[in-house]
Each structure stands twice: as C-alpha cells, then as structure tokens.
Design an enzyme around this catalytic site. Structure first.
Site, short mmCIF file in Angstrom:
data_model
loop_
_atom_site.label_atom_id
_atom_site.label_comp_id
_atom_site.label_asym_id
_atom_site.label_seq_id
_atom_site.Cartn_x
_atom_site.Cartn_y
_atom_site.Cartn_z
N ARG A 341 0.84 -1.21 0.00
CA ARG A 341 0.00 0.00 0.00
C ARG A 341 0.87 1.25 0.00
NH1 ARG A 341 -5.36 1.21 0.48
NH2 ARG A 341 -5.85 -1.00 0.66
N GLU A 743 -10.12 4.95 6.80
CA GLU A 743 -8.70 5.29 6.74
C GLU A 743 -8.34 6.59 6.00
OE1 GLU A 743 -6.32 1.19 6.75
OE2 GLU A 743 -7.88 1.27 5.23
#
Length: 797
Positions: A341, A743
């Site tokens: 990520r 997030e």
C-alpha cells in the site's frame, strides 16, 4: 390497477385471518415493532457501561486465568526455563512452554517465521516465552514472574538502515516503476532530494488484547476473541491445536477499539488461550494488562526514506523516486501488504509521469510491526508531501499552487497502470480553498506573524487520493446470512466486526433499505465462523463496502421472493409491487396486505425467508510481476487545511483550526461518517505532532505506559473542526453509492505537521527542510535554535 383490485383475494384473506387468529392479531393491524425512535442507540449502553467486552463476559464454570512471561532483552538464546518456583506457588499453577503445544508451533501465514512460543531463541524485548495458568489472574501473573529464565544474549539490530546494509530483509525488495526516471531528471529545471523519517504509533485501543477459550465435548474448540479477523484466528488456533478448521469456532463480539492492532495480532493471544485450555482441559481466559499489551504487541511501522523529485520551470512534476526502508520488526506479520500500500500511494494525489519507488522490509529485533489505520499509506503520503514541500522551498513558490498544478485529473493513468475514473482531487481542493478564502487567510497569517514576536502561525495543506480495496486481491470478498422471522423481524450476520466504527449500523441501514423495512426491524448479529465462513478481516476501510454489499445481495434475493408473493396475493404484476418502510405498496398506494401478513404467507407457503449473499469486488486485477493493474475499486478524495501556532519561548505548538472537504459519496449515515473523519483526523494529528514511540538502543521499549506515551486529548485537538462533504456521485462497487471512510481521513492529520513547520519557518525567517515525524516540542526547540537571536531581546527599528 383499480383501487378495488388492490384488495387481497378471498382465499388469501381467509388464510390471513386464520394466521392472525393464531398470532392474536387482526389482519388490518400493522406489525407490532418498535419504531426507530424507541430503539436504543449503540452509543447509549457504551456510555452507561452496559456493553460487554471480553473481560466483562461471565466466565464459564471452572475458568482459569492465563498470564504470559515476556522476554527481557531484544535477542537471546534460551538455555533453560526453570518452572519449579512458579509451580510451587499454588496447586492450580500450570506452565506451558513451546514443547507443550499439541499442533504446529507456528502462526505466521504470510511467512512461517512466527512461532507461538519460542523454542530456541527470542527476537524482541517483550516476546511471550511461556504461558502460565492459575485459578486467578493475580496468581497467574505472580507465577509468571517466578519463572527463572537462563539465556545467552545475541546481537540485536534496531535500525532498519543497518538491517538493510546487512541485507537482512524479510522478503526481497519490491519496485514499481514507469517511464524513464533518469532521463526525466535530466530534463528537470528543479531537482531536490532528501530524507524523511516517520515514527511508529501505538494503537491504544481501550480494550486490550484478550480471548476466552473452551474445549467443547472434549474435541472441539470454542474461542471468543477480540479480533478483527475471526477466520485468521480460527486458522491459527486450528494449526496450533492440530485440528481441522471445522472443529474450531471463533466468535467475535464488539471490540473496544482495534485500529488494525487486532487484525493479525489477536491470533497470538487467542491461540495461547486455546492451547492453555486444551492442555489443562478447562476454560481459560487470557486478558493483557495495558503495560504488557503495549510491550508485547506491534505498532504502526516506522519508516526511513530517501527521495528525489523534479519539476520543469513551470512547476510541472516530471519525476519522482523513493527508497522506503520499512522497519518490519521481528516477523513478517502484515508487513508485505503494508509495504504494497505504501508503494501504491507513493505519489499521493499527484500525477507524475516518471516514477521509481522501492520498498525494503527490514528485519529488526523489535516487536513485529503490524496493521494500523492507513496501513502504510500515511508513511507514503508524508514522504510525497515532504518532497513537494522541499521542491516548493527550492523553487521559491507557494506550495499550495505547486500542489494544485499537479493533482490527478480525470482519465490519468497511474504509475502502476490504473486509469482513474470519477476523479475529485481538484474539486475537493478548489472547494476547500474557496471555503476558507485562502488568499485572505494567508494574508491574515502573514499579518499576525509580522505583529507577534513570541508566537508564529503557519498553514499546512494536503490533498488526498486514497485507494479502496485490499491490495491482496483474494481478500476482496464477503458473505452475509439474512433471516426474516415469521413476526417480520430481521437478523443479519456478516463477517464485519463492530469495533466502535458503527459498521453494524451501516449494515442494518443497508439491510432495511433493501428489504424495504424500518431499521428498527433489523438486528445485526455478532460474527461467528459458524454463521459466515472464510471471512476477511474488517480492515482496509472495506468493512461496510464488502459486507454491506453481501447483505444487500442476500436481501435482494429475499425481497424478490416477497414481491412475487405479494403480487400473487394482490393479483398484481410484480413490477406493480413495492415495499417501503414495512408498507406494501401496489401501484404506489398502500395495500391492505401488511408486512407481517406477507411474511407469514411466505412461511405458510413453505417459501424460503433466508438467503446467503456473497460479494466479490469486481474489476480488480493486478500482475505483481509486471507491477501493473487495477488494485483498487475506487479512490476517496479530499483535502484539508490546518492552522497552527508555535510558542517561541516554550517550543510548543497549538492546533487552531482544521477545515476539511471530503468525498464521502452518498453517505449511508452522515453522522457516523463525520465521527469517523474526526477520529481519523485525531489519530493523524497525534502521529504527526504528539505520539513519540521510542525504543532504547538495546531495543527496550521506553514508551510502554500511558505515562510515557502521549495520546491526543481534548486540549490537543483544535476547537474548530469544519467538515464538508462533496455532493454524491455514482460509486457502483459500494452500497447505494456510498464510499469508505475509515482510513482516508487519517492523512489529513499530516497537514498538522506542515502547519507547525510553516510556523517555525516564520519564526527563524528562512527556508528549512526538516521531515522527521512526530514534530514534538524537543524537535521544535532544536529547529528554533537556528533563529540566531534571543526572541526576548529588543529588535532594532
């Protein structure tokens, strides 16, 4: 249809009358259900202390308590563990070592490098080396302290760059690249390079790690675990006990917070409780105190990064490269996915044609760093924002203008080959700058700084483009089980774990909306591996997306049957039937058929009132060899502006205000989403400016209590937090065009770092490039030392 035709036919009416007689109701009465206003909100029992977590659950009869003995150095060889003194403390004491594990002593699934208990050596300070069981928790802890451990110290590595220099990586480095970086840098009018360091972050969930395990019928294991990933715990427990997964049930009730810390790492403690229960033949509870939890569990990964960025004379970005040295800790855990990520968010919200980014998973003798809200993206955003800041300093240009010039646009192709659709980067940025009247605000800050000697203000600005999906493609799936009972009430079970983020409420709202009933009719059941199998963790901001879509699919199947049945009873075509808020409509008008009557008619006709729904996120594909594909279903966009003040004498910072424009889609519950944004912002600001995770040079944790580790509180947060949602747009891969929220907003907190840095620059009167997070008062003091004069001395006029 004519209004008269909306009546139920005589045969159907006779059945309904008979059914109502059995149930004690009249056919013309609506279902007796609590209305929405009478339903107790989830927050109320939480505030009143009525909700039950692991340590509140009534223990099974004969339940023993477990404690763990933690290692007291960063790296050592085990010579002997003497148990005599501990065992003599009380007849109920039992000590369990690695040799006592009945199955395979391994819970590392991404890489088999994580024994449940060490057999020959431990690898970090605070690693569990023995399980001690006794009749009370205090007795178990006292006995654990009486274990005498003989060991031989081994060399320890704490610094990821030192590990990298030795080639000590958990997995080989990973690189994503596009274009020709070197040729592009040669064409740049401006090139800047530097180093960025970001610290770790403690989860500080209110409920610490814990589990209750019990052997059932002498052969099956039941575990209640405080986990985000029940199936992961099920798999780990099965492996350490040597059982097939169908002999292990894992139940996850609501969690008292998690933030990623209970995604993989809850498996450790659940497995220990299960092993202890299996060995002792009695139920066992293992629940960590705060100090043991902070010492023994993983945190957000610290990173240290080298970057280079270049632009042409007009400020258009041409090239970017970065080497990310991830401090992975002692085992793999989720480090590979977290690094993925990072690499997939390396350019933040900016389009850059030539990119080369490489990630290194550095093995060190620290607790295995793990998932934390943002999952590697915040570290990447901090690097690219630092690079943009450094470039603006070198160019002598306004950093906001440099960022505006390079934002993602519709149809842009990322450096990993994904074509961006429904891009809202510029929309959110322009709306934010207009909202705060940025030119006037900037001038006000300059005026303040010119007229205040002992205080200086600064602004920090960040745009966000955050990809939504698990980066491991096979994890983008979910199941749901929905039952409609004969009284008309509904229960839904999914793999989603409620941990304070209100995912249960969102699933209830999706269920109610799809079936066409009030949300007060719906109950969301706790998650268990017997009800919904092969779950993925509630993580990556996908909990409501995946599980909500699965629940919607199940409800659509049931609704289809109900509509057909209503059409049969009302002698109408199915397309003429609708169900809204529990009212059956025919041709848009209320019918005499009630929701309860319809449900009972279905049951009497032996038609299924249950359905299993399954959802797999479409359009995802990624070739890891080519490092090309579409790893995300969509992106969440947004922008934030933070205003901060630095006290020159005290070297402290104060957050004055935060303004946010956020792309939430068509929100399922705006109040929940607003709360999630505020909470994520708090964690992002805490990581940027306050939370200082420290280890000594010998690997000893120095911030393992809440007296040595500061977390955000009401005095830290700004009084003024203004959040505006962008108008909704289409988003077909999430329920009802909503968007994930967990997030992405954490990245907004990074703007707090640059607001404080901007104020420091105003104080010392010159550009500085300093990117070391968190920007705590000690670091502010060091930077202010470059002022070159005493701020209290009179200034010449």
């Amino acid at each position: 249809m004519k209004e008269a035709d909306m009546k139920v036919d005589k045969k159907s009416m006779a059945f309904l009358d008979e059914a109502d007689a059995r149930s004690g109701t009249a056919h013309h009465e609506a279902i007796s259900m609590p209305d929405a206003a009478s339903v107790i909100p989830e927050s109320l029992p939480n505030v009143l202390g009525q909700t039950q977590y692991i340590d509140d659950i009534p223990r099974p009869a004969g339940c023993l308590q477990a404690a763990v003995r933690l290692s007291d150095s960063a790296h050592a060889r085990i010579l002997a563990i003497h148990t005599e003194e501990a065992l003599s403390l009380d007849p109920s004491v039992r000590v369990i070592l690695a040799k006592d594990i009945p199955g395979t002593n391994q819970i590392g699934f991404n890489k088999p490098d994580e024994p449940l208990l060490p057999e020959e050596e431990w690898e970090y300070w605070g690693q569990p080396i023995a399980i001690v069981v006794a009749k009370t928790r205090s007795l178990a802890r006292k006995a654990a302290g009486l274990l005498r451990v003989e060991s031989e110290e081994l060399p320890a590595v704490i610094d990821p760059r030192e590990a990298a220099a030795k080639g000590d990586f958990i997995f080989p480095p990973r690189t994503i690249a596009c274009g020709n970086v070197e040729e592009a840098f040669a064409k740049c009018a401006y090139v800047v390079e530097g180093r960025v360091d970001s610290g770790g972050q403690e989860h500080v969930y209110l409920e610490t790690q814990g589990a209750i395990a019990q052997v059932i019928d002498g052969r099956r294991m039941h575990v209640i675990s405080s986990t985000q990933g029940p199936t992961g715990v099920q798999r780990a427990v099965a492996q350490v006990l040597g059982l097939p997964m169908n002999m292990v049930e894992v139940e996850a009730r609501r969690l008292g917070g998690a933030f990623g810390g209970k995604e993989d790492q809850a498996a450790n403690w659940a497995s220990m409780a299960a092993v202890a229960s299996w060995v002792c033949g009695k139920p066992v509870e293992l629940y960590l105190n705060r100090k043991d939890d902070m010492r023994a569990t993983g945190k957000r990964h610290p990173y240290t990064t080298d970057f280079r960025i270049g632009a042409d004379a007009d400020g258009k970005l041409l090239a970017f490269e970065a080497d990310y040295y991830q401090n992975s800790g002692s085992t793999c855990d989720l480090s590979a996915a977290i690094l993925a990520r990072t690499l997939l968010h390396a350019t933040g919200a900016y389009q850059i044609p030539n990119v080369r980014v490489t990630g290194y998973m550095c093995h060190t003798n620290l607790p295995s760093f793990t998932a934390f809200r943002g999952f590697g993206a915040p570290q990447a955003f901090f690097v690219i924002e630092a690079a943009m800041d450094a470039l603006a300093q070198k160019m002598g240009t306004e950093v906001v203008e440099l960022k505006r010039r390079n934002l993602f646009r519709e149809g842009d192709r990322t450096y990993y080959g994904m074509t961006l659709e429904r891009v809202r980067a510029s929309e959110s940025v322009e709306r934010l700058l207009a909202k705060v009247d940025y030119p006037a605000l900037s001038q006000r800050i300059k005026t303040f700084n010119a007229t205040h000697r002992l205080q200086k203000k600064g602004l920090g600005f960040i745009p966000v483009a955050f990809g939504i999906s698990f980066t491991k493609l096979q994890m983008n799936q979910a199941g749901a089980l929905v039952h409609v009972y004969t009284d008309g009430s509904v229960v839904v079970s999914t793999g989603a774990i409620e941990m304070g983020q209100q995912v249960a409420r969102k699933i209830a709202l999706v269920t109610a909306r799809t079936l066409g009933v009030p949300v007060s009719y719906v109950t969301v059941q706790r998650t268990t591996t017997l009800t919904v199998a092969n779950t993925v963790p509630t993580a990556a901001s996908t909990g409501a997306d995946l599980n909500g879509m699965a629940a919607k699919i199940a409800c659509q199947e049931i609704r289809g049957r109900l509509v057909q049945k209503a059409a049969d009873l009302l002698k109408a075509a199915p397309e003429e039937i609708d169900i809204r808020e529990g009212i059956i409509l025919c041709d848009g008008k209320p019918a005499s058929l009630t929701w309860k009557q319809l449900v009972e008619a279905m049951h009497a006709a032996r038609q299924d009132l249950s359905a299993h729904g399954f959802y797999a996120t479409p359009f995802l594909e990624y070739d890891m060899k080519a490092e090309r594909g579409r790893p995300f279903a969509y992106h969440v966009y947004g922008a934030a502006l933070v205003e901060a003040t630095v006290d020159i004498l005290r070297s402290t910072s104060t957050l004055d205000s935060v303004s946010i424009v956020h792309d939430i889609g068509d929100s399922i519950d705006p109040a929940v989403d607003r709360g999630q944004i505020e909470g994520a912002l708090a964690q992002g600001l805490g990581w940027s400016l306050l939370e200082d995770l420290r280890f000594g040079p010998d690997g000893k944790p120095l911030s393992d209590t809440l007296s040595t580790y500061k977390v955000p509180d009401v005095t830290f947060m700004p009084e003024n937090i203004d959040i505006e949602f962008l108008p909704p747009i289409e988003n077909p891969t999430a329920p009802y065009n909503s968007k994930a929220v967990g997030e992405p907003p954490l990245q907004y907190g990074i703007a707090g770092y640059f607001a404080v840095l901007d104020a420091i620059r105003a104080a010392i009167g010159k550009p500085i490039v300093y990117y070391n997070l968190p920007l705590i008062p000690e670091k502010i003091s060091d930077l202010l030392a470059e002022m070159g004069s005493d701020p209290l001395e009179p200034q010449a006029h």
